[in-house]
Design a protein around this motif. Structure first.
Motif, PDB file in Angstrom:
ATOM      1  N   HIS A 285      -4.164  -9.787   3.323  1.00 53.58           N
ATOM      2  CA  HIS A 285      -3.284 -10.139   2.197  1.00 53.58           C
ATOM      3  C   HIS A 285      -1.941 -10.687   2.670  1.00 53.58           C
ATOM      4  O   HIS A 285      -1.004 -10.767   1.876  1.00 53.58           O
ATOM      5  N   GLY A 286      -1.834 -11.018   3.911  1.00 53.04           N
ATOM      6  CA  GLY A 286      -0.601 -11.594   4.426  1.00 53.04           C
ATOM      7  C   GLY A 286       0.245 -10.573   5.170  1.00 53.04           C
ATOM      8  O   GLY A 286      -0.050  -9.375   5.199  1.00 53.04           O
ATOM      9  N   SER A 287       1.323 -11.080   5.754  1.00 55.03           N
ATOM     10  CA  SER A 287       2.150 -10.232   6.617  1.00 55.03           C
ATOM     11  C   SER A 287       2.983  -9.209   5.853  1.00 55.03           C
ATOM     12  O   SER A 287       3.525  -8.285   6.453  1.00 55.03           O
ATOM     13  N   PHE A 288       3.110  -9.367   4.537  1.00 53.65           N
ATOM     14  CA  PHE A 288       3.910  -8.416   3.756  1.00 53.65           C
ATOM     15  C   PHE A 288       3.066  -7.344   3.072  1.00 53.65           C
ATOM     16  O   PHE A 288       3.571  -6.583   2.252  1.00 53.65           O
TER      17      PHE A 288
ATOM     18  N   PHE B  80      -9.185  -7.491  -0.541  1.00 54.06           N
ATOM     19  CA  PHE B  80      -9.493  -7.074  -1.910  1.00 54.06           C
ATOM     20  C   PHE B  80      -9.604  -8.302  -2.795  1.00 54.06           C
ATOM     21  O   PHE B  80      -8.813  -9.244  -2.666  1.00 54.06           O
ATOM     22  N   SER B  81     -10.552  -8.282  -3.703  1.00 53.53           N
ATOM     23  CA  SER B  81     -10.688  -9.377  -4.669  1.00 53.53           C
ATOM     24  C   SER B  81      -9.524  -9.316  -5.672  1.00 53.53           C
ATOM     25  O   SER B  81      -8.785  -8.332  -5.726  1.00 53.53           O
TER      26      SER B  81
ATOM     27  N   VAL C   2      -5.219  -2.224  -8.604  1.00 59.02           N
ATOM     28  CA  VAL C   2      -4.250  -1.453  -7.820  1.00 59.02           C
ATOM     29  C   VAL C   2      -2.864  -1.578  -8.464  1.00 59.02           C
ATOM     30  O   VAL C   2      -2.157  -0.582  -8.654  1.00 59.02           O
ATOM     31  N   GLY C   3      -2.492  -2.795  -8.827  1.00 59.18           N
ATOM     32  CA  GLY C   3      -1.199  -3.012  -9.489  1.00 59.18           C
ATOM     33  C   GLY C   3      -1.118  -2.282 -10.824  1.00 59.18           C
ATOM     34  O   GLY C   3      -0.079  -1.707 -11.164  1.00 59.18           O
ATOM     35  N   SER C   4      -2.212  -2.274 -11.575  1.00 61.29           N
ATOM     36  CA  SER C   4      -2.242  -1.570 -12.862  1.00 61.29           C
ATOM     37  C   SER C   4      -2.079  -0.064 -12.677  1.00 61.29           C
ATOM     38  O   SER C   4      -1.352   0.583 -13.445  1.00 61.29           O
ATOM     39  N   CYS C   5      -2.744   0.485 -11.678  1.00 57.88           N
ATOM     40  CA  CYS C   5      -2.595   1.920 -11.394  1.00 57.88           C
ATOM     41  C   CYS C   5      -1.149   2.255 -11.030  1.00 57.88           C
ATOM     42  O   CYS C   5      -0.617   3.286 -11.462  1.00 57.88           O
TER      43      CYS C   5
ATOM     44  N   CYS D   4       3.334 -10.066  -6.317  1.00 61.12           N
ATOM     45  CA  CYS D   4       3.800 -11.205  -5.516  1.00 61.12           C
ATOM     46  C   CYS D   4       2.880 -11.515  -4.327  1.00 61.12           C
ATOM     47  O   CYS D   4       2.882 -12.640  -3.829  1.00 61.12           O
ATOM     48  N   ILE D   5       2.152 -10.523  -3.873  1.00 60.18           N
ATOM     49  CA  ILE D   5       1.246 -10.738  -2.732  1.00 60.18           C
ATOM     50  C   ILE D   5      -0.108 -11.178  -3.289  1.00 60.18           C
ATOM     51  O   ILE D   5      -0.707 -10.469  -4.083  1.00 60.18           O
ATOM     52  N   PRO D   6      -0.591 -12.320  -2.869  1.00 65.01           N
ATOM     53  CA  PRO D   6      -1.857 -12.803  -3.431  1.00 65.01           C
ATOM     54  C   PRO D   6      -3.057 -11.985  -2.951  1.00 65.01           C
ATOM     55  O   PRO D   6      -3.023 -11.381  -1.880  1.00 65.01           O
ATOM     56  N   ALA D   7      -4.088 -11.997  -3.773  1.00 66.74           N
ATOM     57  CA  ALA D   7      -5.343 -11.371  -3.370  1.00 66.74           C
ATOM     58  C   ALA D   7      -5.912 -12.140  -2.187  1.00 66.74           C
ATOM     59  O   ALA D   7      -5.578 -13.329  -1.977  1.00 66.74           O
TER      60      ALA D   7
END
Length: 184
Positions: A3-6, A106-107, A114-117, A178-181
């Motif tokens: 998911h990237g470096s962040f 993660f899709s 995850v964000g909703s939780c 902000c972090i893309p799937a």
């Protein structure tokens, strides 16, 4: 990192939220009220979610947390207990998922879940402040004595931890958004 470096950031803030939430829920010091008799301040009634303590030079040491009797609590305290457990459960699952996402992709659906939780955890955590509307903060004190006056509740350590946990989870929500799937 899928998911990237962040992708570590929501894992850290989510974990911080979970730890702060547990400390807030278990604290016997969520709110406090001054206890006054005959215009002499005797100490503080420290109100927690699961119990209370009394602290002051003229009363007792505040080290022991006494469990509420069944008739000392009301709907607000019962609601806060449930909200606290929901926040910890969902926030803990989301925090673990954030850590897993640093290794596995993660899709969009799972990442959004995850964000909703995290968002639900943040809201439930913030709603724990309803304890300040409970009868323990508004009128009666455990073992109520009519000659003893008490002020309304002030925020204390547990409520500050609650605010920090809710804020931490809210930051996690923004980071997850902000972090893309991971790209499939």
């Amino acid at each position: 990192l899928p998911h990237g470096s962040f992708s570590f950031l929501p894992a850290f803030t989510g974990t911080a939220g979970a730890v702060l939430s547990v400390l807030s829920l278990l604290s016997c010091d969520f709110a406090k009220r001054a206890i006054v008799a005959n215009n002499i301040e005797l100490g503080d009634l420290r109100i927690g979610i699961w119990g209370y303590s009394v602290e002051g030079s003229m009363i007792a040491s505040g080290d022991e947390c006494f469990k509420y009797a069944s008739d000392d609590t009301d709907m607000y305290i019962d609601c806060v207990k449930v909200l606290g457990l929901i926040a910890i459960a969902l926030g803990g699952i989301a925090a673990v998922s954030c850590w897993i996402s640093t290794c596995l992709p993660f899709s969009k659906l799972i990442w959004g879940s995850v964000g909703s939780c995290l968002l639900i955890s943040s809201i439930c955590e913030a709603l724990k402040m309803l304890l300040l509307n409970s009868s323990l903060c508004q009128d009666a004190i455990p073992g109520d004595n009519k000659s003893v006056e008490v002020d309304t509740c002030d925020l204390s350590l547990g409520s500050y931890l609650c605010i920090a946990a809710s804020s931490s989870w809210l930051v996690s929500v923004v980071l997850v958004a902000c972090i893309p799937a991971a790209k499939e």
